[in-house]
Design a protein around this motif. Structure first.
Motif, short mmCIF file in Angstrom:
data_model
loop_
_atom_site.label_atom_id
_atom_site.label_comp_id
_atom_site.label_asym_id
_atom_site.label_seq_id
_atom_site.Cartn_x
_atom_site.Cartn_y
_atom_site.Cartn_z
N LEU A 74 0.83 -1.20 0.00
CA LEU A 74 0.00 0.00 0.00
C LEU A 74 0.87 1.26 0.00
O LEU A 74 0.56 2.24 -0.68
N ALA A 75 1.97 1.22 0.74
CA ALA A 75 2.89 2.36 0.75
C ALA A 75 3.52 2.56 -0.62
O ALA A 75 3.74 3.70 -1.06
N TYR A 76 3.84 1.46 -1.30
CA TYR A 76 4.40 1.55 -2.66
C TYR A 76 3.45 2.30 -3.58
O TYR A 76 3.85 3.22 -4.31
N TRP A 77 2.15 1.93 -3.55
CA TRP A 77 1.19 2.57 -4.45
C TRP A 77 0.87 3.99 -4.01
O TRP A 77 0.58 4.85 -4.85
N LEU A 78 0.94 4.26 -2.71
CA LEU A 78 0.77 5.65 -2.26
C LEU A 78 1.90 6.52 -2.82
O LEU A 78 1.64 7.64 -3.30
N ARG A 79 3.14 6.04 -2.78
CA ARG A 79 4.25 6.81 -3.32
C ARG A 79 4.08 7.03 -4.83
O ARG A 79 4.37 8.12 -5.36
N ALA A 80 3.61 5.98 -5.52
CA ALA A 80 3.40 6.11 -6.97
C ALA A 80 2.35 7.17 -7.29
O ALA A 80 2.49 7.93 -8.26
N LEU A 81 1.29 7.24 -6.48
CA LEU A 81 0.24 8.22 -6.70
C LEU A 81 0.66 9.62 -6.27
O LEU A 81 0.24 10.62 -6.87
N PRO A 126 -10.70 12.55 7.50
CA PRO A 126 -11.15 12.21 6.15
C PRO A 126 -10.04 12.29 5.11
O PRO A 126 -10.04 11.50 4.15
N LEU A 127 -9.11 13.23 5.26
CA LEU A 127 -8.03 13.33 4.29
C LEU A 127 -7.11 12.10 4.32
O LEU A 127 -6.63 11.64 3.29
N HIS A 128 -6.88 11.56 5.51
CA HIS A 128 -6.08 10.35 5.61
C HIS A 128 -6.84 9.15 5.03
O HIS A 128 -6.23 8.27 4.41
N ALA A 129 -8.15 9.14 5.20
CA ALA A 129 -8.95 8.10 4.57
C ALA A 129 -8.84 8.20 3.05
O ALA A 129 -8.76 7.18 2.34
N ASP A 130 -8.84 9.43 2.51
CA ASP A 130 -8.70 9.61 1.06
C ASP A 130 -7.39 9.00 0.55
O ASP A 130 -7.37 8.31 -0.48
N LEU A 131 -6.30 9.27 1.26
CA LEU A 131 -5.01 8.73 0.83
C LEU A 131 -5.00 7.21 0.91
O LEU A 131 -4.50 6.52 0.01
N PHE A 132 -5.54 6.67 2.00
CA PHE A 132 -5.56 5.21 2.16
C PHE A 132 -6.41 4.56 1.08
O PHE A 132 -6.00 3.57 0.46
N LEU A 133 -7.61 5.08 0.83
CA LEU A 133 -8.49 4.49 -0.15
C LEU A 133 -7.92 4.62 -1.56
O LEU A 133 -8.11 3.73 -2.40
N SER A 134 -7.20 5.69 -1.83
CA SER A 134 -6.55 5.85 -3.13
C SER A 134 -5.46 4.80 -3.32
O SER A 134 -5.34 4.19 -4.40
N ALA A 135 -4.66 4.57 -2.27
CA ALA A 135 -3.63 3.54 -2.35
C ALA A 135 -4.27 2.16 -2.50
O ALA A 135 -3.76 1.31 -3.24
N LEU A 136 -5.39 1.93 -1.81
CA LEU A 136 -6.10 0.66 -1.93
C LEU A 136 -6.62 0.48 -3.36
O LEU A 136 -6.57 -0.62 -3.91
N TRP A 137 -7.11 1.57 -3.97
CA TRP A 137 -7.57 1.49 -5.35
C TRP A 137 -6.43 1.07 -6.28
O TRP A 137 -6.59 0.19 -7.14
N ALA A 138 -5.25 1.68 -6.12
CA ALA A 138 -4.12 1.35 -6.99
C ALA A 138 -3.65 -0.07 -6.76
O ALA A 138 -3.27 -0.77 -7.72
N LEU A 139 -3.67 -0.53 -5.51
CA LEU A 139 -3.32 -1.92 -5.22
C LEU A 139 -4.27 -2.85 -5.94
O LEU A 139 -3.86 -3.84 -6.56
N ARG A 140 -5.55 -2.55 -5.88
CA ARG A 140 -6.54 -3.40 -6.54
C ARG A 140 -6.41 -3.34 -8.06
O ARG A 140 -6.56 -4.33 -8.75
N ALA A 141 -6.15 -2.14 -8.59
CA ALA A 141 -6.12 -1.96 -10.03
C ALA A 141 -4.87 -2.54 -10.68
O ALA A 141 -4.94 -3.09 -11.78
#
Length: 408
Positions: free
Chosen positions: A43-50, A137-152
């Motif tokens: 998840l951290a990998y995809w957060l960095r990519a985003l 909510p902003l931290h939830a946004d970052l987490f859910l975005s990383a989760l989206w990239a992991l899934r995608a």
């Protein structure tokens, strides 16, 4: 103030996931605790990519982004994690009798019968994961975005870049993190790579609200990220009966891509693979103690590479090496993800065109563990990019070939 609670994060494996090995070579099944650190890491990998398109080349700022969500600890400071993850036990077994294409995707690291068998989580296994947001909510946004990239695009466990460990969300109804209106839950529901630009914009706006500095790249990024012109993605449909046959098609195409058949090539043994260009121009001359001058283009898809068989009694390895002599690794810039969307099997390909190897890192070729090491010429960044880009050309050609099992 409402006290943060644990929310179910119902993940489901789409493709097999390999989580280490059984300790006893005779063991073939059992239960293990799901490795949450592995999930946090990817998840951290995809957060960095985003975050890359916003943060740019500032690595310290990129680390701050990761620490903002997942925390950090050092001698100087400790940053608490805003996102907590917790897992339960999961059943693991052995992937039995994989076909040739699946075995190629697994690679020798997972198919070596001299080692204990790899612990495999079967497709369609529910992973009992829970998540707690100690931020806002902003931290939830970052987490859910990383989760989206992991899934995608991503996966968990070994060989994630070759399509294993693909995850899906079993149910969105149970995932009830309080997030801002800019993150749309349907992005997670629809599983469309076409939502990437919107997710990147969500991350950009969120980082701005959190006070992070914005910058831009001057040239190629030094790390994998979704900066403009620094990545490429495509999706193809597969004629597959199930997820393993979909992986079989993907593995067959990757093998054909990495071992292209020269004109007129006719092997004496139908199981024999054609030699790669780098094998003919670098490895074979090294083995025969002849001079060689070609750049090692095989390394474009990851290092080290070990050559064995085909008359090689002692394995020959090409690897990156630092000035102090220590060997390193270079992960493949190519991510493959095989997934199932409404019983239609898809192959997603994602390539990051970031820095191939840092300055000061050279390539060496050696026989056995240390025998007669010599320097190998590094390919140019343009040559590496061209080699990776040719994967997409290969797939597009296959999609136009009757009987290939691949369609646009």
């Amino acid at each position: 103030m409402t006290r943060p609670i644990w929310h179910p994060l119902p993940l489901r494996t789409v493709t097999p996931a390999f989580l280490g090995r059984f300790e006893d070579i005779s063991t073939r099944s059992g239960e293990i605790t799901f490795p949450i650190p592995s999930l946090r890491g990817v998840l951290a990998y995809w957060l960095r990519a985003l975050a890359g398109p916003y943060v740019g080349p500032d690595i310290d700022e990129l680390i701050r982004v990761e620490s903002e969500l997942f925390g950090a600890a050092s001698n100087d400071t400790t940053v608490p994690s805003r996102i907590l993850l917790r897992g339960a036990r999961v059943q693991v077994g052995e992937l039995t009798k994989p076909q040739d294409g699946v075995r190629y995707l697994m690679g020798p690291g997972l198919t070596d019968r001299k080692s204990p068998p790899a612990r495999c989580v079967a497709p369609r296994t529910i992973l009992d994961v829970r998540v707690k947001n100690l931020g806002g909510p902003l931290h939830a946004d970052l987490f859910l975005s990383a989760l989206w990239a992991l899934r995608a695009f991503g996966g968990i466990g070994a060989r994630t870049r070759r399509g294993f460990g693909t995850l899906a969300l079993e149910s969105l109804e149970k995932l009830d993190l309080e997030h801002s209106p800019r993150f749309h839950r349907e992005w997670l529901a629809d599983d469309r790579i076409g939502d990437l630009d919107a997710v990147i914009e969500c991350v950009r706006a969120t980082l701005s609200d959190l006070g992070f500095r914005e910058a831009s790249f001057d040239g190629s990024p030094t790390y994998p990220c979704f900066a403009p012109q620094a990545f490429e993605s495509e999706e193809h449909t597969l004629d597959a009966r199930n997820i393993l046959s979909a992986l079989e098609i993907a593995g067959r195409e990757l093998k054909d891509f990495r071992h292209p058949k020269p004109d007129g090539w006719a092997p004496a043994d139908p199981r024999q693979l054609p030699n790669t260009v780098s094998f003919r121009e670098v490895v074979k001359p090294f083995k025969e103690r002849r001079p060689y001058e070609a750049a090692f283009i095989d390394g474009a898809l990851g290092l080290p590479i070990v050559y064995s068989g085909k008359g090689i009694t002692t394995p020959i390895t090409v690897e990156p090496v630092a000035d102090n002599g220590s060997a390193g690794r270079r992960a493949s810039p190519l991510w493959l993800r095989v997934t199932d969307i409404d019983n239609r099997f898809k192959l997603r390909s994602l390539a990051f065109y970031s820095e191939w190897l840092p300055d000061g890192i050279n390539l060496r070729i050696k026989k056995g563990k240390s025998g007669h090491p010599k320097t190998v010429e590094r390919p140019s960044l343009d040559a590496v990019r061209s080699r990776v880009e040719s994967w997409f050309t290969h797939l597009d050609t296959a999609a136009q070939t009757p009987g290939s099992g691949i369609h646009p």
